[in-house]
Enzyme design. Sequence first.
Site, PDB file in Angstrom:
ATOM      1  N   ASP A  93      15.859   8.300  10.245  1.00 19.37           N
ATOM      2  CA  ASP A  93      15.615   7.839  11.532  1.00 19.37           C
ATOM      3  C   ASP A  93      17.008   7.441  12.408  1.00 19.37           C
ATOM      4  OD1 ASP A  93      13.399   5.213  13.170  1.00 19.37           O
ATOM      5  OD2 ASP A  93      14.165   7.100  13.764  1.00 19.37           O
ATOM      6  N   ASP A 267       5.457   8.823   7.620  1.00 20.23           N
ATOM      7  CA  ASP A 267       6.275   8.136   6.699  1.00 20.23           C
ATOM      8  C   ASP A 267       5.937   6.550   6.898  1.00 20.23           C
ATOM      9  OD1 ASP A 267       7.821   7.403   9.177  1.00 20.23           O
ATOM     10  OD2 ASP A 267       8.510   5.972   7.693  1.00 20.23           O
ATOM     11  N   CYS A 305      -6.348   9.138 -11.578  1.00 18.35           N
ATOM     12  CA  CYS A 305      -4.927   9.412 -11.471  1.00 18.35           C
ATOM     13  C   CYS A 305      -4.270   9.789 -12.538  1.00 18.35           C
ATOM     14  CB  CYS A 305      -4.335   7.932 -10.577  1.00 18.35           C
ATOM     15  SG  CYS A 305      -2.774   8.105 -10.113  1.00 18.35           S
ATOM     16  N   CYS A 307      -0.799   9.505 -12.718  1.00 18.16           N
ATOM     17  CA  CYS A 307       0.454   9.001 -12.683  1.00 18.16           C
ATOM     18  C   CYS A 307       0.735   8.126 -14.144  1.00 18.16           C
ATOM     19  CB  CYS A 307       0.598   7.973 -11.584  1.00 18.16           C
ATOM     20  SG  CYS A 307      -0.004   6.244 -11.989  1.00 18.16           S
ATOM     21  N   CYS A 310      -1.585   4.788 -14.532  1.00 19.52           N
ATOM     22  CA  CYS A 310      -3.014   5.387 -14.902  1.00 19.52           C
ATOM     23  C   CYS A 310      -2.864   5.819 -16.212  1.00 19.52           C
ATOM     24  CB  CYS A 310      -3.448   6.075 -13.809  1.00 19.52           C
ATOM     25  SG  CYS A 310      -3.623   5.161 -12.049  1.00 19.52           S
TER      26      CYS A 310
HETATM   27  C1  LIG Z   1      10.976   3.508   7.401  1.00 24.16           C
HETATM   28  N1  LIG Z   1      10.202   3.894   8.563  1.00 24.16           N
HETATM   29  C2  LIG Z   1       9.364   2.889   9.103  1.00 24.16           C
HETATM   30  C3  LIG Z   1      11.197   4.244   9.287  1.00 24.16           C
HETATM   31  C4  LIG Z   1      11.056   5.564  10.024  1.00 24.16           C
HETATM   32  S1  LIG Z   1       9.792   5.370  11.321  1.00 24.16           S
HETATM   33  C5  LIG Z   1      10.506   4.169  12.177  1.00 24.16           C
HETATM   34  C6  LIG Z   1       9.631   4.268  13.573  1.00 24.16           C
HETATM   35  C7  LIG Z   1       8.383   3.600  13.332  1.00 24.16           C
HETATM   36  C8  LIG Z   1       7.447   3.613  14.533  1.00 24.16           C
HETATM   37  N2  LIG Z   1       6.101   3.024  14.355  1.00 24.16           N
HETATM   38  C9  LIG Z   1       7.773   4.034  16.004  1.00 24.16           C
HETATM   39  C10 LIG Z   1       9.182   4.735  15.889  1.00 24.16           C
HETATM   40  C11 LIG Z   1       9.679   5.264  17.141  1.00 24.16           C
HETATM   41  O1  LIG Z   1       9.096   5.303  17.839  1.00 24.16           O
HETATM   42  N3  LIG Z   1      10.970   5.669  17.019  1.00 24.16           N
HETATM   43  C12 LIG Z   1      11.533   5.809  15.999  1.00 24.16           C
HETATM   44  N4  LIG Z   1      13.056   6.183  16.171  1.00 24.16           N
HETATM   45  N5  LIG Z   1      11.280   5.152  14.806  1.00 24.16           N
HETATM   46  C13 LIG Z   1      10.068   4.620  14.793  1.00 24.16           C
END
Ligand SMILES: CN(C)CCSCc1cc(N)cc2c(=O)[nH]c(N)nc12
Length: 373
Positions: A93, A267, A305, A307, A310
């Site tokens: 991210d 994620d 499951c 894993c 389990c």
């Molecule tokens: C561990 N994760 C939660 C991190 C990756 S996802 C983080 C994340 C979550 C959500 N809900 C919205 C956004 C968004 O609008 N922009 C970005 N860049 N990241 C977002």
Amino acid sequence: MATGFSFELKATDGKARTGVISTPRGDIRTPAFMPVGTAATVKAMLPESVRATGADILLGNTYHLMLRPTAERIDRLGGLHKFMNWERPILTDSGGFQVMSLSGLRKLTEKGVTFKSHVDGSRHEITPERSMEIQRLLGSDIVMCFDECTPFPATEEQALESMRLSMRWAQRSRDAFGDRPGHALFGIQQGSTFREQREESAEALKSIGFDGYAVGGLAVGEGQEMMFDVLDYAPDMLPVEKPRYLMGVGKPDDIVGAVKRGIDMMDCVLPSRSGRTGQVFTRRGVLNIKNARHQDDPRPLDEECSCPACRNYSRAYLHHTFRAKEIIQSMLLTWHNLHYYQDLMQGMRDAIAAGTFAQWEADFHAKRAEGDI
Ligand SMILES: CN(C)CCSCc1cc(N)cc2c(=O)[nH]c(N)nc12
């Protein structure tokens, strides 16, 4: 798609899709769930254990790694894959979301965001250009544009201003990313819960051109109903031949509803984080292992499951190790929850390929209604 990247749709069933994203570091089967490895580790898991759950890709975070141990140090040590001993694809991210949710003393301007580190209080700046540089130093395979995740709720004016800033940052991210064969850049749609703004954002991203498109600005407190209302139209605005990534989602029923509406990648910290608090996801719903009712129960968490938790341990044992605060509890519950999430994704991939997604979805909900977990 960028050279070395390709997305092949194998089958669709209604709006649900299944396919494969091919990358130089390996294939990603979609719909895909990406475990979160925020600080270069999926907490309580060895990388080989993460792979054993069925994960094809994991997620890292620019914000955390730029603060500690820094992207430059990871680069000097051979990049994030080598550093954390995960040689398959990594998506990172871009940092904006975490800066706004974790740091202090933030100042947002057209240029980017300055903030105070939650680790040691030092001052930092992150811009689209710096975010691209950090993700390049980390060596991540799928790079996310630097955006502002519009807070919820937002007025139409606030959402419009925020989305348009993110679109200007998307152009700057694209320009700074350059041409990097074997690496993909994903744009992030904003626009909160306003359909016209989601449309404007999608058009802006398509005119810039990306290897994949994320639906951002959801899972920010709007609730499942409103999230699904947006997902009833927002993914359709994105290029059908490119992967669609719904960020930060979610609970199992959120994931099923998102795949049903055309999402390919998700994620969430939920399976790993909640495992450490005793929350366990099963085919019949959620239980918390710290509840005394489990202390004499010889059954596995989930009869279906496979894993290690389990296969080899009883609920009674997992209840005991939770109460005793034994480290193995975090290992086994994290492993189980991630394994359950990957089984969920495999079940949907198979059902979409067989054209039986509607029946699979009905079974998914019926089992959870039976209770007695
Ligand atoms: C561990 N994760 C939660 C991190 C990756 S996802 C983080 C994340 C979550 C959500 N809900 C919205 C956004 C968004 O609008 N922009 C970005 N860049 N990241 C977002």
